[in-house]
Design an enzyme around this catalytic site. Structure first.
Site, PDB file in Angstrom:
ATOM      1  N   ALA A   9       0.860  -1.177   0.000  1.00  0.00           N
ATOM      2  CA  ALA A   9       0.000   0.000   0.000  1.00  0.00           C
ATOM      3  C   ALA A   9       0.897   1.229   0.000  1.00  0.00           C
ATOM      4  CB  ALA A   9      -0.912  -0.006   1.222  1.00  0.00           C
ATOM      5  N   SER A  11       1.570   5.360  -0.451  1.00  0.00           N
ATOM      6  CA  SER A  11       0.925   6.665  -0.315  1.00  0.00           C
ATOM      7  C   SER A  11       1.831   7.815  -0.730  1.00  0.00           C
ATOM      8  CB  SER A  11       0.483   6.877   1.135  1.00  0.00           C
ATOM      9  OG  SER A  11       1.615   6.977   1.989  1.00  0.00           O
ATOM     10  N   GLY A  13       4.501   8.612   1.120  1.00  0.00           N
ATOM     11  CA  GLY A  13       5.179   9.044   2.330  1.00  0.00           C
ATOM     12  C   GLY A  13       6.380   8.182   2.657  1.00  0.00           C
ATOM     13  N   VAL A  14       7.109   8.588   3.683  1.00  0.00           N
ATOM     14  CA  VAL A  14       8.331   7.880   4.050  1.00  0.00           C
ATOM     15  C   VAL A  14       8.034   6.476   4.564  1.00  0.00           C
ATOM     16  CG1 VAL A  14       8.356   8.867   6.392  1.00  0.00           C
ATOM     17  CG2 VAL A  14      10.486   8.054   5.360  1.00  0.00           C
ATOM     18  N   ASP A  15       6.920   6.301   5.272  1.00  0.00           N
ATOM     19  CA  ASP A  15       6.631   4.991   5.857  1.00  0.00           C
ATOM     20  C   ASP A  15       6.285   3.951   4.799  1.00  0.00           C
ATOM     21  OD1 ASP A  15       7.077   5.984   8.417  1.00  0.00           O
ATOM     22  OD2 ASP A  15       4.999   6.626   8.647  1.00  0.00           O
ATOM     23  N   SER A  16       5.442   4.307   3.848  1.00  0.00           N
ATOM     24  CA  SER A  16       5.102   3.334   2.805  1.00  0.00           C
ATOM     25  C   SER A  16       6.288   3.087   1.882  1.00  0.00           C
ATOM     26  CB  SER A  16       3.881   3.800   2.007  1.00  0.00           C
ATOM     27  OG  SER A  16       4.162   4.919   1.206  1.00  0.00           O
ATOM     28  N   MET A  34      -4.447   4.135  -3.455  1.00  0.00           N
ATOM     29  CA  MET A  34      -5.879   4.411  -3.379  1.00  0.00           C
ATOM     30  C   MET A  34      -6.209   5.799  -3.896  1.00  0.00           C
ATOM     31  SD  MET A  34      -7.344   3.052   0.269  1.00  0.00           S
ATOM     32  CE  MET A  34      -6.158   3.998   1.242  1.00  0.00           C
ATOM     33  N   CYS A  92     -12.036   4.364   8.439  1.00  0.00           N
ATOM     34  CA  CYS A  92     -11.379   4.196   7.139  1.00  0.00           C
ATOM     35  C   CYS A  92     -10.509   2.946   7.134  1.00  0.00           C
ATOM     36  CB  CYS A  92     -10.550   5.429   6.806  1.00  0.00           C
ATOM     37  SG  CYS A  92      -9.763   5.366   5.176  1.00  0.00           S
ATOM     38  N   GLY A 116       2.506   0.704   5.965  1.00  0.00           N
ATOM     39  CA  GLY A 116       3.506   1.377   6.786  1.00  0.00           C
ATOM     40  C   GLY A 116       3.051   1.699   8.188  1.00  0.00           C
ATOM     41  N   CYS A 188      -6.225  11.865   3.286  1.00  0.00           N
ATOM     42  CA  CYS A 188      -7.293  12.525   4.017  1.00  0.00           C
ATOM     43  C   CYS A 188      -8.110  13.412   3.103  1.00  0.00           C
ATOM     44  CB  CYS A 188      -6.696  13.343   5.161  1.00  0.00           C
ATOM     45  SG  CYS A 188      -7.916  13.889   6.352  1.00  0.00           S
TER      46      CYS A 188
END
EC number: 2.8.1.13
Length: 344
Positions: A9, A11, A13-16, A34, A92, A116, A188
């Site tokens: 998944a 997005s 960002g750093v985590d994904s 998504m 969500c 993430g 968001c």
């Protein structure tokens, strides 16, 4: 189902991104993004595409715009209309990210999906357990407290055993140098967290002014709609009083914001409903646990008295401040999430 292929998944960002790097090191992966109601959808999509291309990951976009409207936005607006303070991220996660999004990915022939999130999944003889992430400042287990056994069975949280600093080091080692100092944001629908503007786009909130009152009924001023207030709020009341006043309740029936002094925000008991158990408690009538009443709450020891129809009474060892109807109370046993319920 194709064995050993992991869905990521993504997005932007750093985590994904770190998740994608870690899982690609272990075997074949597919990336998924998504499309929801993001205000900056095109920018985010392009960012995800660039990351996927750099990591040599095939990317697919799954459009869940209508479903997000149905499951999350309607819940969000309806909660405020009832004088409740919702948590759309929890809904969500349950209905979209680990619901319809996960199902769509699984239909692509993927066996499990890595995200993430800072949380951990432990597989036991009795099923899957959800635990806190090891980084206490980033733990996201509270937001995952409505997930089912089936959803956990298809999920991987590679970052659950890591600290944030190590995440930045990892992505920088793979050529991503523009993440340091930034935070991954949940996809968001609120641009700059402007809840009021979003809600006032709906007709229900167009003409809803009323009184700001004390517990004894004394009127102190006017409010511009209950949706602008939440329990514990002090700023933005627009009233003058010898001592600081806070929102202690929202009276939907009479359209009043009830205010009081700080000590009136503390309570030892609350009721919760719609309890969802990830892991069933050992007893069917009572358990002693740490209960978190909001995502930023550190948790407090309490006795949870279980009742019929997925309800419970919670008695805290010490009074807790600003228990807010509509929020989720998440029940922990040490680091394990047992389940959660909606605060009444």
């Amino acid at each position: 189902m194709i064995k050993n292929i992991t869905g990521i998944a993504m997005s932007g960002g750093v985590d994904s991104t770190a998740t994608a790097i870690l899982q690609k090191q272990k075997g074949p992966v597919l990336g998924f993004f998504m499309k929801l109601n993001q205000p900056d959808y095109e920018t985010q999509r392009d960012r995800v595409s660039q990351i996927a291309q750099k990591l040599d990951i095939k990317l697919e976009i799954i459009d869940l715009t209508e479903e997000f409207q149905e499951y999350v936005l309607k819940y969000f607006s309806a909660s405020y209309f009832k004088g409740l303070t919702p948590n759309p991220c929890i809904i969500c996660n349950k209905e979209i990210k680990f619901g319809l999004f996960q199902q769509a990915i699984l239909r692509q022939g993927v066996e499990r999906i890595a995200t993430g999130h800072y949380a951990q999944i432990h597989k036991t003889a009795a099923g899957y357990q959800l635990h806190k992430g090891v980084d206490p400042h980033k733990d996201q287990s509270y937001f995952l407290s409505r997930l089912s056994q089936e959803q956990l069975a298809h999920s991987i949280f590679p970052l659950g055993g890591m600290h944030k600093g190590a995440i930045y080091d990892l992505v920088e080692a793979h050529g991503f140098h523009d993440f340091r100092g930034t935070e991954s944001q949940d996809v968001c629908f609120l641009e700059q967290d402007n809840v009021v503007d979003f809600l006032e786009q709906t007709a229900e909130f167009s003409a809803s002014s009323g009184n700001i009152v004390m517990n004894d009924g004394k009127i102190l001023g006017k409010h511009k709609g209950l949706h602008r207030y939440t329990v514990g709020q002090r700023r933005g009341l627009g009233i003058s009083y010898p001592v600081p006043l806070y929102v202690i309740n929202l009276d939907v029936k009479n359209n009043n914001v009830i205010v009081g002094e700080n000590e009136q925000l503390f309570h030892k008991t609350m009721a919760i409903s719609d309890i969802h158990w990830i892991s069933q408690p050992e007893r069917e009538d009572l358990l002693h646990a740490s209960v978190h009443i909001r995502s930023t709450h550190k948790g407090a020891q309490a006795s949870v008295i279980l009742k019929e129809n997925n309800r419970a009474s919670v008695i805290f060892d010490e009074p807790q401040r600003a228990i807010t109807p509509g929020q989720f109370a998440t029940i922990y046993k040490d680091t394990q999430v047992l389940g959660s319920g909606v605060i009444l």
